[in-house]
Design a protein around this motif. Sequence first.
Motif, PDB file in Angstrom:
ATOM      1  N   GLU A   1      -5.938  -2.301  -1.212  1.00 40.98           N
ATOM      2  CA  GLU A   1      -5.535  -1.983   0.164  1.00 40.98           C
ATOM      3  C   GLU A   1      -4.853  -3.177   0.823  1.00 40.98           C
ATOM      4  O   GLU A   1      -3.878  -3.027   1.559  1.00 40.98           O
ATOM      5  CB  GLU A   1      -6.764  -1.555   0.973  1.00 40.98           C
ATOM      6  CG  GLU A   1      -6.418  -1.079   2.371  1.00 40.98           C
ATOM      7  CD  GLU A   1      -7.622  -0.572   3.130  1.00 40.98           C
ATOM      8  OE1 GLU A   1      -7.471  -0.254   4.326  1.00 40.98           O
ATOM      9  OE2 GLU A   1      -8.719  -0.493   2.529  1.00 40.98           O
TER      10      GLU A   1
ATOM     11  N   HIS B   1      -1.305  -3.297  -0.441  1.00 41.67           N
ATOM     12  CA  HIS B   1      -0.488  -2.276   0.211  1.00 41.67           C
ATOM     13  C   HIS B   1      -0.184  -2.629   1.659  1.00 41.67           C
ATOM     14  O   HIS B   1       0.892  -2.304   2.173  1.00 41.67           O
ATOM     15  CB  HIS B   1      -1.210  -0.926   0.142  1.00 41.67           C
ATOM     16  CG  HIS B   1      -1.224  -0.340  -1.238  1.00 41.67           C
ATOM     17  ND1 HIS B   1      -2.143   0.603  -1.647  1.00 41.67           N
ATOM     18  CD2 HIS B   1      -0.429  -0.579  -2.327  1.00 41.67           C
ATOM     19  CE1 HIS B   1      -1.923   0.923  -2.906  1.00 41.67           C
ATOM     20  NE2 HIS B   1      -0.877   0.218  -3.342  1.00 41.67           N
ATOM     21  N   ASN B   2      -1.133  -3.295   2.318  1.00 40.28           N
ATOM     22  CA  ASN B   2      -0.929  -3.695   3.713  1.00 40.28           C
ATOM     23  C   ASN B   2      -0.200  -5.031   3.842  1.00 40.28           C
ATOM     24  O   ASN B   2      -0.027  -5.538   4.948  1.00 40.28           O
ATOM     25  CB  ASN B   2      -2.273  -3.784   4.439  1.00 40.28           C
ATOM     26  CG  ASN B   2      -2.950  -2.437   4.587  1.00 40.28           C
ATOM     27  OD1 ASN B   2      -2.282  -1.401   4.595  1.00 40.28           O
ATOM     28  ND2 ASN B   2      -4.270  -2.437   4.713  1.00 40.28           N
ATOM     29  N   GLN B   3       0.194  -5.594   2.691  1.00 35.36           N
ATOM     30  CA  GLN B   3       0.882  -6.891   2.643  1.00 35.36           C
ATOM     31  C   GLN B   3       0.051  -8.003   3.284  1.00 35.36           C
ATOM     32  O   GLN B   3       0.585  -8.978   3.817  1.00 35.36           O
ATOM     33  CB  GLN B   3       2.258  -6.800   3.313  1.00 35.36           C
ATOM     34  CG  GLN B   3       3.197  -5.828   2.616  1.00 35.36           C
ATOM     35  CD  GLN B   3       4.604  -5.875   3.170  1.00 35.36           C
ATOM     36  OE1 GLN B   3       4.876  -6.489   4.191  1.00 35.36           O
ATOM     37  NE2 GLN B   3       5.532  -5.229   2.470  1.00 35.36           N
ATOM     38  N   ASP B   4      -1.266  -7.875   3.190  1.00 37.22           N
ATOM     39  CA  ASP B   4      -2.177  -8.906   3.715  1.00 37.22           C
ATOM     40  C   ASP B   4      -2.503  -9.881   2.590  1.00 37.22           C
ATOM     41  O   ASP B   4      -3.660 -10.051   2.187  1.00 37.22           O
ATOM     42  CB  ASP B   4      -3.450  -8.238   4.252  1.00 37.22           C
ATOM     43  CG  ASP B   4      -4.276  -9.190   5.100  1.00 37.22           C
ATOM     44  OD1 ASP B   4      -3.829 -10.342   5.311  1.00 37.22           O
ATOM     45  OD2 ASP B   4      -5.375  -8.793   5.535  1.00 37.22           O
TER      46      ASP B   4
END
Length: 316
Positions: A168, A171-174
Motif C-alpha cells: 500500500e 502504491h501511495n508513493q510513500d
Amino acid sequence: MRKKGLYGVMLVTLLGCSSTSAEDEVISMIDGGNYNVSYLINEYNLTDLEETSYDYNQFLLYEELEGLFNDDEYIALIKKVQESSISEEVLIEPTVTLLENSFSGLLDDGDSVIAKNRYNDLNDEYKSFLSHIEDEINLVEQERKEASEREREEKEEEARSKIGDYIEMIHNQDYETLIFETLSGTTEVEENYYNLANAYDEFFNDSSGLDETYIHGLQSMAEFYLGEISNPDPETEELIESLYTMIEMRKNEDAGELGVIVGMTVEQVLSSQWGEPNKVNTRTTNYGVREQWVYGNGHYLYFEDGILVSITTRDY
C-alpha cells in the motif's frame, strides 16, 4: 668469642626447627584437604627450601586460580591453567573442578562460543578429565541455534504479515516511510521492501531541471536496488516487473529524443544518429581509459573503457 659462636649455632638450629615445624603444619593442612596455605608458605618462605615434600609454588598458583573463580573471571582462569599446568597430584582434581565450574559459568552466561574455543585450546590431559564438558557445550550450541532459528522464523512471519501495508505504501508513493520502517530490518522480506522502496524512490525522484546524466544515474540506481532483491514473493515480483517495464520505457523515450543513452557501447553510439565525433580527447589513468567525444555546439559524450557514462547536450 666462644659464647658468641655457641649462640650462632643455637640460632641456626632454632631456625631450622622453625622451618621444619612450619612445613609440618603446611603438610598436615594439605593432607587434610586444605590447600589454602599460601599465607604460611609466604610467611616461612617455604618456596626457598631446597628439599620439600611439595612444590609450594603450585599451591600459590592454585589459590590464584581460586581467586579468579571467586571473581567470576572464568576466561582468565582457563587461560592461566593453560599457561601454568598444575602437576601436583593432590591439586589436579580440585583444579579440574575449578575448570569444570568455569566452563559451566561461561555456558550459564551464554558464552558457548567462547567456551568451545577455550575447551579446544586445552591440552589433552585436561580434555580427558572434561570430556563431558564438550557434550554440554555442543548441547548449548544446538539449543542456541534452535532458539535463533525460532526467533528468525517469528520475525519472518511478522514481516510477512506486513506485506500488505508495504504494498500500500508503494502504491501511495510513500517511499520514505517504507524505507524508514524497513531500514533496520533483518528479515528477507524487510530487506526486499527496503530495496524496492529505494528503487521506486530513485526512479520517481523529481528530475525537473536536472541534466540527462543525472536522470540516467537515477535510473541506474533504481536498477541497482532492484538487483538486490532476492526470492521475492508473488506480490513483490509484480511490483518489480512493473518498475522494470517503466525503466525500459523511459530508456526508449530517451533514446528516441537524444539518439543515445548511458550504457551504450562505442559501436552502438557510432551506429546512432550521433555518428562520428569531430574530435576525441583521450586520457589514460590507473583506473582505465576515459574519452571525451566532441560534436560541437556544446554536445559531448563521455566514455569509460568503451562504455557511454555521461551525456552533455543542448537541445538536440
